[in-house]
Design a protein around this motif. Structure first.
Motif, mmCIF file in Angstrom:
data_model
loop_
_atom_site.group_PDB
_atom_site.id
_atom_site.type_symbol
_atom_site.label_atom_id
_atom_site.label_comp_id
_atom_site.label_asym_id
_atom_site.label_seq_id
_atom_site.Cartn_x
_atom_site.Cartn_y
_atom_site.Cartn_z
ATOM 1 N N GLY A 87 39.216 45.990 23.446
ATOM 2 C CA GLY A 87 40.154 46.182 24.549
ATOM 3 C C GLY A 87 39.916 45.131 25.607
ATOM 4 N N ILE A 88 40.991 44.494 26.090
ATOM 5 C CA ILE A 88 40.888 43.434 27.096
ATOM 6 C C ILE A 88 41.776 43.785 28.282
ATOM 7 C CG2 ILE A 88 41.334 40.995 27.600
ATOM 8 C CD1 ILE A 88 40.780 40.387 24.663
ATOM 9 N N ASP A 89 41.260 43.573 29.481
ATOM 10 C CA ASP A 89 42.019 43.818 30.705
ATOM 11 C C ASP A 89 42.109 42.525 31.491
ATOM 12 O OD1 ASP A 89 43.365 45.075 32.774
ATOM 13 O OD2 ASP A 89 41.528 45.749 33.766
ATOM 14 N N LEU A 90 43.336 42.054 31.705
ATOM 15 C CA LEU A 90 43.565 40.821 32.457
ATOM 16 C C LEU A 90 43.784 41.197 33.920
ATOM 17 C CD1 LEU A 90 43.951 37.766 32.366
ATOM 18 C CD2 LEU A 90 46.362 38.143 31.832
ATOM 19 N N THR A 91 42.827 40.857 34.783
ATOM 20 C CA THR A 91 42.882 41.240 36.190
ATOM 21 C C THR A 91 43.126 40.027 37.075
ATOM 22 O OG1 THR A 91 40.525 40.957 36.730
ATOM 23 C CG2 THR A 91 41.166 42.991 35.613
ATOM 24 N N LEU A 92 43.074 40.259 38.371
ATOM 25 C CA LEU A 92 43.312 39.191 39.334
ATOM 26 C C LEU A 92 42.278 38.080 39.223
ATOM 27 C CD1 LEU A 92 44.731 38.039 41.893
ATOM 28 C CD2 LEU A 92 43.166 39.454 43.247
ATOM 29 N N SER A 93 41.019 38.441 39.030
ATOM 30 C CA SER A 93 39.953 37.441 39.095
ATOM 31 C C SER A 93 39.151 37.286 37.813
ATOM 32 C CB SER A 93 38.975 37.801 40.227
ATOM 33 O OG SER A 93 38.429 39.096 40.011
ATOM 34 N N HIS A 94 39.269 38.272 36.881
ATOM 35 C CA HIS A 94 38.443 38.241 35.685
ATOM 36 C C HIS A 94 39.219 38.658 34.437
ATOM 37 C CE1 HIS A 94 35.271 38.259 38.734
ATOM 38 N NE2 HIS A 94 34.428 37.873 37.790
ATOM 39 N N THR A 95 38.772 38.149 33.302
ATOM 40 C CA THR A 95 39.185 38.690 32.008
ATOM 41 C C THR A 95 38.048 39.585 31.540
ATOM 42 O OG1 THR A 95 40.425 36.674 31.479
ATOM 43 C CG2 THR A 95 39.885 38.148 29.661
ATOM 44 N N CYS A 96 38.317 40.872 31.423
ATOM 45 C CA CYS A 96 37.280 41.842 31.084
ATOM 46 C C CYS A 96 37.540 42.384 29.683
ATOM 47 C CB CYS A 96 37.267 42.997 32.084
ATOM 48 S SG CYS A 96 37.073 42.472 33.798
ATOM 49 N N GLY A 97 36.502 42.485 28.871
ATOM 50 C CA GLY A 97 36.667 42.966 27.511
ATOM 51 C C GLY A 97 35.606 43.969 27.126
ATOM 52 N N ILE A 98 35.929 44.819 26.150
ATOM 53 C CA ILE A 98 35.004 45.826 25.671
ATOM 54 C C ILE A 98 35.155 45.965 24.160
ATOM 55 C CG2 ILE A 98 36.586 47.791 25.941
ATOM 56 C CD1 ILE A 98 34.164 49.389 27.008
ATOM 57 N N LEU A 99 34.044 46.164 23.475
ATOM 58 C CA LEU A 99 34.028 46.432 22.043
ATOM 59 C C LEU A 99 33.622 47.884 21.850
ATOM 60 C CD1 LEU A 99 34.149 45.088 19.130
ATOM 61 C CD2 LEU A 99 31.644 45.007 19.288
ATOM 62 N N CYS A 108 29.514 46.922 23.447
ATOM 63 C CA CYS A 108 29.161 45.911 24.441
ATOM 64 C C CYS A 108 30.405 45.567 25.245
ATOM 65 C CB CYS A 108 28.584 44.657 23.788
ATOM 66 S SG CYS A 108 29.664 43.878 22.567
ATOM 67 N N SER A 109 30.216 44.880 26.352
ATOM 68 C CA SER A 109 31.339 44.474 27.198
ATOM 69 C C SER A 109 31.031 43.112 27.802
ATOM 70 C CB SER A 109 31.609 45.505 28.302
ATOM 71 O OG SER A 109 30.469 45.650 29.138
ATOM 72 N N ARG A 110 32.067 42.486 28.317
ATOM 73 C CA ARG A 110 31.907 41.140 28.866
ATOM 74 C C ARG A 110 32.973 40.907 29.919
ATOM 75 N NH1 ARG A 110 31.477 35.603 26.908
ATOM 76 N NH2 ARG A 110 30.963 34.443 28.804
ATOM 77 N N SER A 111 32.650 40.153 30.937
ATOM 78 C CA SER A 111 33.608 39.773 31.979
ATOM 79 C C SER A 111 33.504 38.276 32.219
ATOM 80 C CB SER A 111 33.313 40.539 33.278
ATOM 81 O OG SER A 111 34.217 40.159 34.295
ATOM 82 N N ILE A 112 34.654 37.599 32.173
ATOM 83 C CA ILE A 112 34.691 36.152 32.385
ATOM 84 C C ILE A 112 35.537 35.862 33.624
ATOM 85 C CG2 ILE A 112 35.367 33.918 31.432
ATOM 86 C CD1 ILE A 112 35.071 35.078 28.648
ATOM 87 N N ALA A 113 34.947 35.179 34.598
ATOM 88 C CA ALA A 113 35.681 34.820 35.813
ATOM 89 C C ALA A 113 36.807 33.851 35.471
ATOM 90 C CB ALA A 113 34.737 34.196 36.830
ATOM 91 N N ILE A 114 37.982 34.078 36.057
ATOM 92 C CA ILE A 114 39.140 33.220 35.806
ATOM 93 C C ILE A 114 39.082 32.037 36.772
ATOM 94 C CG2 ILE A 114 41.659 33.067 35.852
ATOM 95 C CD1 ILE A 114 41.719 36.035 35.120
#
Length: 410
Positions: A87-99, A108-114
């Motif tokens: 699952g991926i959530d595209l937000t204002l400042s980050h791309t956030c994902g979860i497995l 696990c999960s991960r957040s990448i700053a845009i």
């Protein structure tokens, strides 16, 4: 996935296998007898297809129930180790994902700053590839669900308009991800994803509620609705747009091009605009109006808690307009429950009481809609997107299992 497998498998067999899978998923751990009671399927069908799920590694045998008479029945659970969803959530400042696994448990999960909006697709691909190869054995990911805020072409997986970036206009998320990752991809409105998460693990999980309205309160005002347990879409396959109903004719210009939308009075983006407009018209406040950055909403909130008249008035206005708008919506749709979710709930002491007052005063007296405040975290859109993706890919996945075990139309 083998090409056109679904067309070679009896729809009834897929339906029956899906019913058994969903019964196990809903209960977490269940017996064949309970599956038969819940699905209405024959004992032979439940026994045959349960064994098929076991042999395919989709289900595993769990704990043994203690019985006083005869042999204790073995419980079935979904396998937590071999099949996964993203699952991926595209937000204002980050791309956030979860497995997550088939049980909905986070692996696990991960957040990448845009840093550059044009690189967001590559960020998503990197995240999925990291999830897939994050252990000694490559994980089998069944599907990817993407949650976005804005207008979405659900059928084609295109983000038509984003409140966050003009570079995401007509962004073909589905096509671009599927081309790069060779996995099924589904794109959803973020409110729909949150509602799915609420149904699975939120305050209405396990309830009999079938007609549910959910309103998200963050950078915008979003809405999702289920009628008879099915997500509602317009004839154009769009989500409900509560945030873009007009509450102030001729009011503040909204990002959608209209004026006076609810979103401009009841969101983290709207309240700072109301503040600056009020200051330009001569309103008195202790807040420095010349410092405008991403933290202005927080500054307004902090001063409202300290009793600043202008800042307090903005949150009172939020409560009044949101309460009246939700009352009108519930009068029209009459959901069993109205759920509010989002970051603005953290500031509820400033507006919840007013919201509930205006809701009760303006809803049709015969409506029995109950208000509930979500307890889910910011991970809800990601989890919901993964659950929605599983629902979309499940028939094809189960058809593959049937095909591999010699089940065809003939």
């Amino acid at each position: 996935m083998k090409k056109n497998i679904s067309s070679d498998i009896s729809a009834l067999k897929i339906h029956n296998l899906r019913s058994i899978f969903c019964s196990i998923q809903k209960n977490g751990s269940t017996t064949r007898r309970r599956i038969q009671e819940e699905t209405g399927l024959s004992w032979g069908t439940v026994s045959q297809f349960s064994n098929l799920l076991l042999s395919a590694g989709i289900a595993v045998e769990g704990s043994i129930q203690n019985g006083s008479i005869g042999k204790a029945p073995t419980e079935l659970e979904l396998n937590p180790q071999d099949y996964f969803l993203v699952g991926i959530d595209l937000t204002l400042s980050h791309t956030c994902g979860i497995l997550i696994n088939l049980r909905g448990e986070e692996i696990c999960s991960r957040s990448i700053a845009i840093e550059d909006p044009e690189h967001v697709i590559q960020d998503m691909c990197s995240m999925v590839q990291e999830f897939s190869s994050g252990s000694k054995q490559e994980k089998r990911i069944l599907a990817i669900g993407v949650s976005v805020a804005g207008s979405v072409d659900l059928q084609n997986g295109v983000l038509l308009h984003s409140i966050f970036s003009e570079k995401w206009e007509n962004l073909e998320i589905r096509r671009m991800l599927e081309t790069r990752l060779q996995l099924p991809v589904f794109v959803y409105h973020d409110s729909e994803c949150v509602l799915e998460a609420e149904k699975r693990m939120g305050i209405i999980a396990g309830s009999a509620c079938k007609n549910i309205a959910l309103v998200t309160l963050q950078y915008g005002v979003g809405m999702a609705f289920t009628h008879d347990s099915r997500h509602y879409y317009s004839s154009g396959m769009h989500q409900c747009e509560l945030g873009h109903i007009t509450v102030y004719p001729g009011g503040t210009l909204c990002n959608c091009g209209k004026r006076g939308c609810l979103e401009m009075y009841a969101s983290r983006l709207g309240i700072p605009r109301q503040f600056l407009e009020a200051v330009r018209q001569g309103a008195v406040t202790d807040v420095n109006p010349y410092i405008f950055d991403a933290s202005l909403y927080d500054t307004i909130r902090d001063h409202a808690l300290r009793g600043d008249p202008l800042c307090l008035r903005l949150f009172e206005q939020l409560g009044k307009l949101l309460g009246s708008a939700c009352a009108s919506m519930c009068t029209l749709l009459e959901p069993d429950v109205l759920i509010l979710y989002g970051g603005l709930l953290e500031d509820g002491t400033l507006w919840k009481e007013i919201f509930e007052t205006y809701f009760r005063e303006n809803i049709f007296p015969m409506c029995q809609t109950k208000i509930r405040y979500s307890t889910l975290t910011a991970a809800a859109p990601m989890l919901g997107a993964a659950f929605c993706a599983l629902d979309m890919c499940l028939d094809d996945f189960l058809a593959e299992v049937l095909y591999d075990n010699g089940h065809t139309r003939t």
